[in-house]
Design a protein around this motif. Structure first.
Motif, PDB file in Angstrom:
ATOM      1  N   LEU A  95       0.845  -1.193   0.000  1.00 62.07           N
ATOM      2  CA  LEU A  95       0.000   0.000   0.000  1.00 62.07           C
ATOM      3  C   LEU A  95       0.879   1.241   0.000  1.00 62.07           C
ATOM      4  O   LEU A  95       1.730   1.419   0.879  1.00 62.07           O
ATOM      5  CB  LEU A  95      -0.912   0.019   1.229  1.00 62.07           C
ATOM      6  N   ALA A  96       0.668   2.086  -0.968  1.00 62.81           N
ATOM      7  CA  ALA A  96       1.439   3.314  -1.057  1.00 62.81           C
ATOM      8  C   ALA A  96       0.776   4.442  -0.280  1.00 62.81           C
ATOM      9  O   ALA A  96       1.458   5.318   0.268  1.00 62.81           O
ATOM     10  CB  ALA A  96       1.597   3.726  -2.520  1.00 62.81           C
ATOM     11  N   GLN A  97      -0.564   4.426  -0.231  1.00 63.51           N
ATOM     12  CA  GLN A  97      -1.268   5.554   0.379  1.00 63.51           C
ATOM     13  C   GLN A  97      -2.661   5.128   0.817  1.00 63.51           C
ATOM     14  O   GLN A  97      -3.286   4.257   0.206  1.00 63.51           O
ATOM     15  CB  GLN A  97      -1.378   6.695  -0.644  1.00 63.51           C
ATOM     16  N   ILE A  98      -3.128   5.715   1.907  1.00 60.11           N
ATOM     17  CA  ILE A  98      -4.500   5.571   2.377  1.00 60.11           C
ATOM     18  C   ILE A  98      -5.088   6.967   2.509  1.00 60.11           C
ATOM     19  O   ILE A  98      -4.468   7.852   3.105  1.00 60.11           O
ATOM     20  CB  ILE A  98      -4.565   4.849   3.732  1.00 60.11           C
ATOM     21  N   ALA A  99      -6.259   7.183   1.928  1.00 62.23           N
ATOM     22  CA  ALA A  99      -6.882   8.509   1.955  1.00 62.23           C
ATOM     23  C   ALA A  99      -8.076   8.523   2.906  1.00 62.23           C
ATOM     24  O   ALA A  99      -8.868   7.577   2.933  1.00 62.23           O
ATOM     25  CB  ALA A  99      -7.342   8.904   0.549  1.00 62.23           C
TER      26      ALA A  99
ATOM     27  N   PRO B  59       4.928  11.413  11.504  1.00 65.25           N
ATOM     28  CA  PRO B  59       5.792  12.376  10.814  1.00 65.25           C
ATOM     29  C   PRO B  59       5.036  13.091   9.684  1.00 65.25           C
ATOM     30  O   PRO B  59       4.450  12.434   8.822  1.00 65.25           O
ATOM     31  CB  PRO B  59       6.926  11.516  10.257  1.00 65.25           C
ATOM     32  N   HIS B  60       5.072  14.422   9.703  1.00 60.44           N
ATOM     33  CA  HIS B  60       4.415  15.216   8.665  1.00 60.44           C
ATOM     34  C   HIS B  60       5.299  15.267   7.428  1.00 60.44           C
ATOM     35  O   HIS B  60       6.501  15.533   7.511  1.00 60.44           O
ATOM     36  CB  HIS B  60       4.155  16.637   9.190  1.00 60.44           C
ATOM     37  N   LEU B  61       4.719  14.977   6.271  1.00 62.04           N
ATOM     38  CA  LEU B  61       5.470  15.003   5.020  1.00 62.04           C
ATOM     39  C   LEU B  61       5.334  16.350   4.334  1.00 62.04           C
ATOM     40  O   LEU B  61       6.317  17.037   4.068  1.00 62.04           O
ATOM     41  CB  LEU B  61       4.987  13.878   4.095  1.00 62.04           C
ATOM     42  N   TYR B  62       4.106  16.768   4.018  1.00 61.70           N
ATOM     43  CA  TYR B  62       3.859  18.063   3.390  1.00 61.70           C
ATOM     44  C   TYR B  62       2.367  18.343   3.406  1.00 61.70           C
ATOM     45  O   TYR B  62       1.548  17.446   3.612  1.00 61.70           O
ATOM     46  CB  TYR B  62       4.396  18.128   1.954  1.00 61.70           C
ATOM     47  N   SER B  63       2.028  19.602   3.185  1.00 51.98           N
ATOM     48  CA  SER B  63       0.630  20.041   3.140  1.00 51.98           C
ATOM     49  C   SER B  63       0.441  21.011   1.987  1.00 51.98           C
ATOM     50  O   SER B  63       1.360  21.752   1.627  1.00 51.98           O
ATOM     51  CB  SER B  63       0.225  20.731   4.449  1.00 51.98           C
ATOM     52  N   PHE B  64      -0.775  20.988   1.419  1.00 55.25           N
ATOM     53  CA  PHE B  64      -1.149  21.911   0.352  1.00 55.25           C
ATOM     54  C   PHE B  64      -2.586  22.353   0.625  1.00 55.25           C
ATOM     55  O   PHE B  64      -3.511  21.557   0.466  1.00 55.25           O
ATOM     56  CB  PHE B  64      -1.073  21.253  -1.031  1.00 55.25           C
ATOM     57  N   GLY B  65      -2.784  23.579   1.055  1.00 59.17           N
ATOM     58  CA  GLY B  65      -4.139  24.067   1.300  1.00 59.17           C
ATOM     59  C   GLY B  65      -4.865  23.186   2.304  1.00 59.17           C
ATOM     60  O   GLY B  65      -4.428  23.044   3.452  1.00 59.17           O
ATOM     61  N   ASN B  66      -5.967  22.562   1.872  1.00 62.94           N
ATOM     62  CA  ASN B  66      -6.737  21.695   2.780  1.00 62.94           C
ATOM     63  C   ASN B  66      -6.370  20.226   2.632  1.00 62.94           C
ATOM     64  O   ASN B  66      -7.168  19.344   2.909  1.00 62.94           O
ATOM     65  CB  ASN B  66      -8.241  21.895   2.546  1.00 62.94           C
ATOM     66  N   LEU B  67      -5.127  19.958   2.209  1.00 66.64           N
ATOM     67  CA  LEU B  67      -4.602  18.595   2.086  1.00 66.64           C
ATOM     68  C   LEU B  67      -3.382  18.458   2.983  1.00 66.64           C
ATOM     69  O   LEU B  67      -2.589  19.384   3.125  1.00 66.64           O
ATOM     70  CB  LEU B  67      -4.192  18.282   0.643  1.00 66.64           C
ATOM     71  N   ALA B  68      -3.226  17.296   3.615  1.00 67.56           N
ATOM     72  CA  ALA B  68      -2.061  17.039   4.461  1.00 67.56           C
ATOM     73  C   ALA B  68      -1.643  15.587   4.313  1.00 67.56           C
ATOM     74  O   ALA B  68      -2.491  14.696   4.153  1.00 67.56           O
ATOM     75  CB  ALA B  68      -2.378  17.359   5.919  1.00 67.56           C
TER      76      ALA B  68
ATOM     77  N   CYS C  58       3.203   6.757   7.622  1.00 68.54           N
ATOM     78  CA  CYS C  58       2.811   5.666   8.527  1.00 68.54           C
ATOM     79  C   CYS C  58       3.715   4.472   8.256  1.00 68.54           C
ATOM     80  O   CYS C  58       3.298   3.487   7.630  1.00 68.54           O
ATOM     81  CB  CYS C  58       1.344   5.286   8.327  1.00 68.54           C
ATOM     82  N   GLY C  59       4.964   4.588   8.645  1.00 61.65           N
ATOM     83  CA  GLY C  59       5.893   3.476   8.452  1.00 61.65           C
ATOM     84  C   GLY C  59       6.119   3.105   7.009  1.00 61.65           C
ATOM     85  O   GLY C  59       6.254   1.916   6.675  1.00 61.65           O
ATOM     86  N   GLY C  60       6.131   4.085   6.127  1.00 61.67           N
ATOM     87  CA  GLY C  60       6.352   3.837   4.703  1.00 61.67           C
ATOM     88  C   GLY C  60       5.098   3.932   3.866  1.00 61.67           C
ATOM     89  O   GLY C  60       5.171   4.083   2.654  1.00 61.67           O
ATOM     90  N   THR C  61       3.934   3.846   4.499  1.00 61.76           N
ATOM     91  CA  THR C  61       2.667   4.067   3.808  1.00 61.76           C
ATOM     92  C   THR C  61       2.222   5.501   4.094  1.00 61.76           C
ATOM     93  O   THR C  61       2.259   5.948   5.235  1.00 61.76           O
ATOM     94  CB  THR C  61       1.582   3.087   4.292  1.00 61.76           C
ATOM     95  N   ARG C  62       1.807   6.210   3.063  1.00 62.66           N
ATOM     96  CA  ARG C  62       1.441   7.611   3.223  1.00 62.66           C
ATOM     97  C   ARG C  62      -0.034   7.745   3.596  1.00 62.66           C
ATOM     98  O   ARG C  62      -0.894   7.109   2.991  1.00 62.66           O
ATOM     99  CB  ARG C  62       1.729   8.354   1.911  1.00 62.66           C
ATOM    100  N   LEU C  63      -0.320   8.562   4.600  1.00 65.05           N
ATOM    101  CA  LEU C  63      -1.686   8.885   4.976  1.00 65.05           C
ATOM    102  C   LEU C  63      -2.047  10.231   4.360  1.00 65.05           C
ATOM    103  O   LEU C  63      -1.369  11.230   4.600  1.00 65.05           O
ATOM    104  CB  LEU C  63      -1.837   8.959   6.495  1.00 65.05           C
ATOM    105  N   PHE C  64      -3.097  10.252   3.547  1.00 60.97           N
ATOM    106  CA  PHE C  64      -3.536  11.450   2.831  1.00 60.97           C
ATOM    107  C   PHE C  64      -4.844  11.931   3.447  1.00 60.97           C
ATOM    108  O   PHE C  64      -5.855  11.229   3.402  1.00 60.97           O
ATOM    109  CB  PHE C  64      -3.708  11.107   1.352  1.00 60.97           C
ATOM    110  N   LEU C  65      -4.834  13.121   4.036  1.00 58.31           N
ATOM    111  CA  LEU C  65      -6.015  13.712   4.645  1.00 58.31           C
ATOM    112  C   LEU C  65      -6.500  14.878   3.790  1.00 58.31           C
ATOM    113  O   LEU C  65      -5.700  15.712   3.369  1.00 58.31           O
ATOM    114  CB  LEU C  65      -5.700  14.231   6.054  1.00 58.31           C
ATOM    115  N   SER C  66      -7.798  14.915   3.527  1.00 55.61           N
ATOM    116  CA  SER C  66      -8.367  16.033   2.779  1.00 55.61           C
ATOM    117  C   SER C  66      -9.641  16.496   3.463  1.00 55.61           C
ATOM    118  O   SER C  66     -10.430  15.682   3.939  1.00 55.61           O
ATOM    119  CB  SER C  66      -8.665  15.639   1.324  1.00 55.61           C
ATOM    120  N   GLU C  67      -9.808  17.808   3.514  1.00 56.30           N
ATOM    121  CA  GLU C  67     -11.004  18.380   4.125  1.00 56.30           C
ATOM    122  C   GLU C  67     -12.151  18.307   3.129  1.00 56.30           C
ATOM    123  O   GLU C  67     -12.010  18.681   1.965  1.00 56.30           O
ATOM    124  CB  GLU C  67     -10.742  19.831   4.531  1.00 56.30           C
TER     125      GLU C  67
END
Length: 206
Positions: free
Chosen positions: A92-96, A116-125, A129-138
């Motif tokens: 798994l590369a990413q979970i949104a 660990p915070h990777l980067y943010s863009f506007g309402n995205l962060a 997660c141990g090599g898998t990226r967590l993608f949060l969007s408002e």
């Protein structure tokens, strides 16, 4: 002299850079107003670029545009050869996940959970997660299932081979971001048998 002979010289690609940016956003499923806000342009400008792209490509509407698998000449992926011998869905590369309040979510996932915070863009962060990226969007507060993104080595080959097996893609592979070091993020979304979305994604370096 025709109108095409005046003004800017012809761009050496099927679409101009501005048209490519809009087309990638359309293939990502964004509406014209959403594209306009994200790219800092007017809604009329987005409509203009969509209309030009449809005319140049001979498409009747956005559905055809979303499924078009074209790649811009200035993209790293344009120079990668297809490998149709093997299809392996990697880790798994990413979970949104969609959140109500991105600021509160950043505090919770970053400060409270300590991811660990990777980067943010506007309402995205994005968090690691141990090599898998967590993608949060408002967005919509309605709870929904998390979207899983499978990493693949060659996204165009994976897209073609899965489509041959009957996988229903809602959009063609498209670039969603280019990092400062030139690495490109590409993805394509498809549905499982119960019409729930999944995705494949790949990082493409120059």
């Amino acid at each position: 002299m025709t109108s095409r002979d005046r003004g800017r010289p012809a761009y050496p690609d099927v679409l101009t850079p501005a048209e490519w940016r809009v087309v990638e956003a359309v293939r990502h499923g964004l509406t014209n107003p959403q594209i306009a806000r994200r790219q800092g342009v007017s809604n009329d400008a987005v409509k203009y670029h969509v209309a030009n792209a449809l005319q140049k490509l001979g498409f009747a509407g956005r559905d055809e545009l979303r499924r078009w698998d074209g790649v811009g000449r200035d993209r790293n992926l344009f120079h990668k050869e297809l490998d149709m011998k093997d299809l392996t869905l990697g880790p798994l590369a990413q979970i949104a996940r969609t959140v109500k309040d991105i600021a509160a979510a950043r505090h919770w996932y970053g400060d409270v959970l300590g991811l660990p915070h990777l980067y943010s863009f506007g309402n995205l962060a994005f968090y690691d997660c141990g090599g898998t990226r967590l993608f949060l969007s408002e967005g919509d507060a309605t709870p929904s299932e998390s979207l899983l993104y499978f990493r693949v080595g060659d996204i165009r080959s994976a897209h073609a081979m899965l489509a041959e097996r009957g996988v229903e893609f809602t959009n063609a592979p498209h670039m969603i971001h280019r990092h400062d070091d030139g690495t490109e993020e590409w993805m394509a979304v498809f549905n499982d048998p119960e019409s729930r979305p999944l995705a494949i994604m790949a990082q493409v370096r120059g």
